[in-house]
Design a protein around this motif. Structure first.
Motif, mmCIF file in Angstrom:
data_model
loop_
_atom_site.group_PDB
_atom_site.id
_atom_site.type_symbol
_atom_site.label_atom_id
_atom_site.label_comp_id
_atom_site.label_asym_id
_atom_site.label_seq_id
_atom_site.Cartn_x
_atom_site.Cartn_y
_atom_site.Cartn_z
ATOM 1 N N PHE A 48 -8.499 23.503 73.230
ATOM 2 C CA PHE A 48 -7.209 22.823 73.269
ATOM 3 C C PHE A 48 -6.202 23.685 74.030
ATOM 4 C CE2 PHE A 48 -9.321 20.939 69.700
ATOM 5 C CZ PHE A 48 -8.916 19.611 69.690
ATOM 6 N N LEU A 49 -5.408 23.035 74.863
ATOM 7 C CA LEU A 49 -4.319 23.707 75.569
ATOM 8 C C LEU A 49 -3.070 23.564 74.707
ATOM 9 C CD1 LEU A 49 -3.931 25.152 78.331
ATOM 10 C CD2 LEU A 49 -3.033 22.980 79.202
ATOM 11 N N VAL A 50 -2.671 24.661 74.074
ATOM 12 C CA VAL A 50 -1.543 24.626 73.140
ATOM 13 C C VAL A 50 -0.507 25.672 73.543
ATOM 14 C CG1 VAL A 50 -0.783 24.929 70.755
ATOM 15 C CG2 VAL A 50 -2.983 23.842 71.230
ATOM 16 N N ALA A 51 0.686 25.217 73.793
ATOM 17 C CA ALA A 51 1.796 26.122 74.095
ATOM 18 C C ALA A 51 2.765 26.117 72.920
ATOM 19 C CB ALA A 51 2.502 25.690 75.376
ATOM 20 N N LEU A 52 2.951 27.274 72.340
ATOM 21 C CA LEU A 52 3.868 27.428 71.208
ATOM 22 C C LEU A 52 5.128 28.078 71.748
ATOM 23 C CD1 LEU A 52 3.500 26.810 68.171
ATOM 24 C CD2 LEU A 52 2.979 29.221 67.845
ATOM 25 N N GLU A 53 6.200 27.299 71.833
ATOM 26 C CA GLU A 53 7.453 27.813 72.390
ATOM 27 C C GLU A 53 8.485 27.976 71.288
ATOM 28 O OE1 GLU A 53 7.415 28.801 75.324
ATOM 29 O OE2 GLU A 53 5.668 27.770 76.164
ATOM 30 N N SER A 54 9.614 28.605 71.640
ATOM 31 C CA SER A 54 10.659 28.832 70.645
ATOM 32 C C SER A 54 11.417 27.551 70.314
ATOM 33 C CB SER A 54 11.644 29.895 71.141
ATOM 34 O OG SER A 54 12.230 29.499 72.364
ATOM 35 N N ASP A 74 -3.544 33.976 65.544
ATOM 36 C CA ASP A 74 -3.769 35.263 66.194
ATOM 37 C C ASP A 74 -3.035 35.285 67.532
ATOM 38 O OD1 ASP A 74 -4.719 37.769 66.860
ATOM 39 O OD2 ASP A 74 -6.605 36.999 67.679
ATOM 40 N N ILE A 75 -1.721 35.227 67.465
ATOM 41 C CA ILE A 75 -0.897 35.280 68.671
ATOM 42 C C ILE A 75 0.108 36.414 68.521
ATOM 43 C CG2 ILE A 75 -1.174 32.870 69.375
ATOM 44 C CD1 ILE A 75 1.441 32.259 67.910
ATOM 45 N N PRO A 76 0.111 37.374 69.429
ATOM 46 C CA PRO A 76 1.030 38.508 69.313
ATOM 47 C C PRO A 76 2.431 38.139 69.764
ATOM 48 C CG PRO A 76 -0.253 38.707 71.311
ATOM 49 C CD PRO A 76 -0.778 37.489 70.591
ATOM 50 N N PRO A 77 3.446 38.771 69.181
ATOM 51 C CA PRO A 77 4.808 38.567 69.679
ATOM 52 C C PRO A 77 4.977 39.266 71.020
ATOM 53 C CG PRO A 77 4.810 40.153 67.888
ATOM 54 C CD PRO A 77 3.407 39.666 68.021
ATOM 55 N N LYS A 78 5.310 38.515 72.068
ATOM 56 C CA LYS A 78 5.492 39.106 73.396
ATOM 57 C C LYS A 78 6.987 39.300 73.628
ATOM 58 C CE LYS A 78 1.267 37.030 75.205
ATOM 59 N NZ LYS A 78 0.655 36.129 76.194
ATOM 60 N N GLU A 87 14.979 37.795 73.884
ATOM 61 C CA GLU A 87 13.704 37.492 73.248
ATOM 62 C C GLU A 87 13.757 37.601 71.727
ATOM 63 O OE1 GLU A 87 10.590 36.554 74.480
ATOM 64 O OE2 GLU A 87 11.729 36.077 76.253
ATOM 65 N N LYS A 88 14.853 38.107 71.200
ATOM 66 C CA LYS A 88 14.923 38.314 69.760
ATOM 67 C C LYS A 88 14.771 36.986 69.016
ATOM 68 C CE LYS A 88 17.368 42.690 69.570
ATOM 69 N NZ LYS A 88 18.547 43.426 69.088
ATOM 70 N N LYS A 89 13.982 37.041 67.985
ATOM 71 C CA LYS A 89 13.698 35.899 67.109
ATOM 72 C C LYS A 89 12.812 34.840 67.758
ATOM 73 C CE LYS A 89 17.839 36.372 64.238
ATOM 74 N NZ LYS A 89 18.999 35.707 63.676
ATOM 75 N N THR A 90 12.433 35.029 69.043
ATOM 76 C CA THR A 90 11.610 34.028 69.709
ATOM 77 C C THR A 90 10.301 33.792 68.977
ATOM 78 O OG1 THR A 90 12.541 34.527 71.884
ATOM 79 C CG2 THR A 90 10.407 33.440 71.845
ATOM 80 N N PHE A 91 9.605 34.861 68.592
ATOM 81 C CA PHE A 91 8.326 34.713 67.908
ATOM 82 C C PHE A 91 8.522 34.025 66.557
ATOM 83 C CE2 PHE A 91 4.916 36.336 65.130
ATOM 84 C CZ PHE A 91 3.822 35.877 65.839
ATOM 85 N N VAL A 92 9.540 34.416 65.848
ATOM 86 C CA VAL A 92 9.827 33.798 64.549
ATOM 87 C C VAL A 92 10.094 32.309 64.729
ATOM 88 C CG1 VAL A 92 11.418 33.760 62.595
ATOM 89 C CG2 VAL A 92 10.718 35.945 63.587
ATOM 90 N N GLU A 93 10.839 31.957 65.770
ATOM 91 C CA GLU A 93 11.133 30.546 66.021
ATOM 92 C C GLU A 93 9.859 29.764 66.335
ATOM 93 O OE1 GLU A 93 13.973 30.909 69.124
ATOM 94 O OE2 GLU A 93 15.665 31.238 67.768
#
Length: 271
Positions: A48-54, A74-78, A87-93
């Motif tokens: 599956f092509l999945v893009a997880l954005e903020s 299993d996706i690291p915060p970039k 970029e702050k809070k982007t991974f959390v979002e």
């Protein structure tokens, strides 16, 4: 047969998917690169092509999670933007945006791959009972994401905090070789091999260890200077040179819970 979705089929996620398929499971795997879809398919993964954005998530997330009982994230915060503040809070979002889709799906168990960076560099023996105190932005966001997932009552979440990741194609000594005046010569290493990562995840699934937090680091803690000098010699690399200045970092991550609770033995010959 259990249907499992792995969000992030990269360095760890893809070989993990292979192992789970070999054991008779059905695996949905995601990637953000269209070029990787055939690679996933060739290994038996439902790609599956999945893009997880903020601010959004690909519509494919619904089919990706469909009929799965377990989700492995299993996706690291970039967080390497030119302007770190942007970029702050982007991974959390991203995790927050994912939550409603998990809630509406058949997923009842979540395994979140995190990092021991949530502990910072406290000079102690670190266990799961140690209060996290992240110093890096990625560590802070991982801890926030952990809390968001654990507090959700729609599914059970286990947190797996890995130390520094190594494998046949991934080893820090390749980047340290030949460098001089390296810091923290006497700081202990806290590493884990890809093979152990996969086997530990497999044990968590097999033994249904949910609503848990595990540190996962090999019980092997020589100093940075001892370890990387030896590895450079073994690989015929230019020896790294360390500063004589003493380090104040004494952090040793304990994996006693992994060994006792899962009855797991680390494959130390890989190190």
């Amino acid at each position: 047969m259990t249907k499992i979705s792995i969000l992030g089929c990269g360095w760890l996620g893809l070989p993990l998917a292979k192992r789970l398929i070999e054991k008779g499971n059905s695996v949905n795997g995601s990637t953000t690169s269209e070029n990787k879809l055939p690679i996933l398919k060739d290994t038996g993964v439902n790609p599956f092509l999945v893009a997880l954005e903020s601010e959004s998530v690909s519509e494919s997330i619904i089919d990706f999670l469909a009929e799965s009982e377990i989700l492995i994230i299993d996706i690291p915060p970039k967080l390497r933007a030119v302007n770190p503040d942007s970029e702050k809070k982007t991974f959390v979002e991203k995790i927050q945006n994912l939550i409603p889709f998990i809630e509406k799906s058949s997923v009842k168990k979540v395994l979140f791959v995190s990092s021991t960076s949530v502990y910072g560099d406290q000079n102690d023996l670190i266990t799961q009972e140690t209060n996290p105190n992240p110093e890096t932005e990625s560590g802070k966001q991982l801890l926030l994401a952990e809390n968001i997932l654990q507090k959700n009552e729609n599914f059970e979440t286990t947190i797996l905090r890995f130390g520094g990741l190594i494998g046949e194609d991934r080893h820090p000594v390749k980047f340290l070789a030949g460098k001089e005046n390296l810091e923290n010569a006497d700081a202990p290493v806290n590493l884990i091999h890809q093979n152990d990562c996969i086997s530990i995840i497999e044990e968590i699934l097999n033994q249904s260890k949910w609503n848990e937090v595990f540190n996962a680091v090999a019980p092997f803690h020589p100093t940075r200077e001892e370890y990387y000098t030896q590895k450079a010699k073994e690989q015929n690399l230019i020896l790294p040179k360390f500063s004589a200045e003493k380090s104040n970092i004494r952090k040793v991550i304990s994996s006693d819970k992994i060994e006792n609770n899962l009855n797991y033995q680390f494959q130390l010959e890989n190190y």
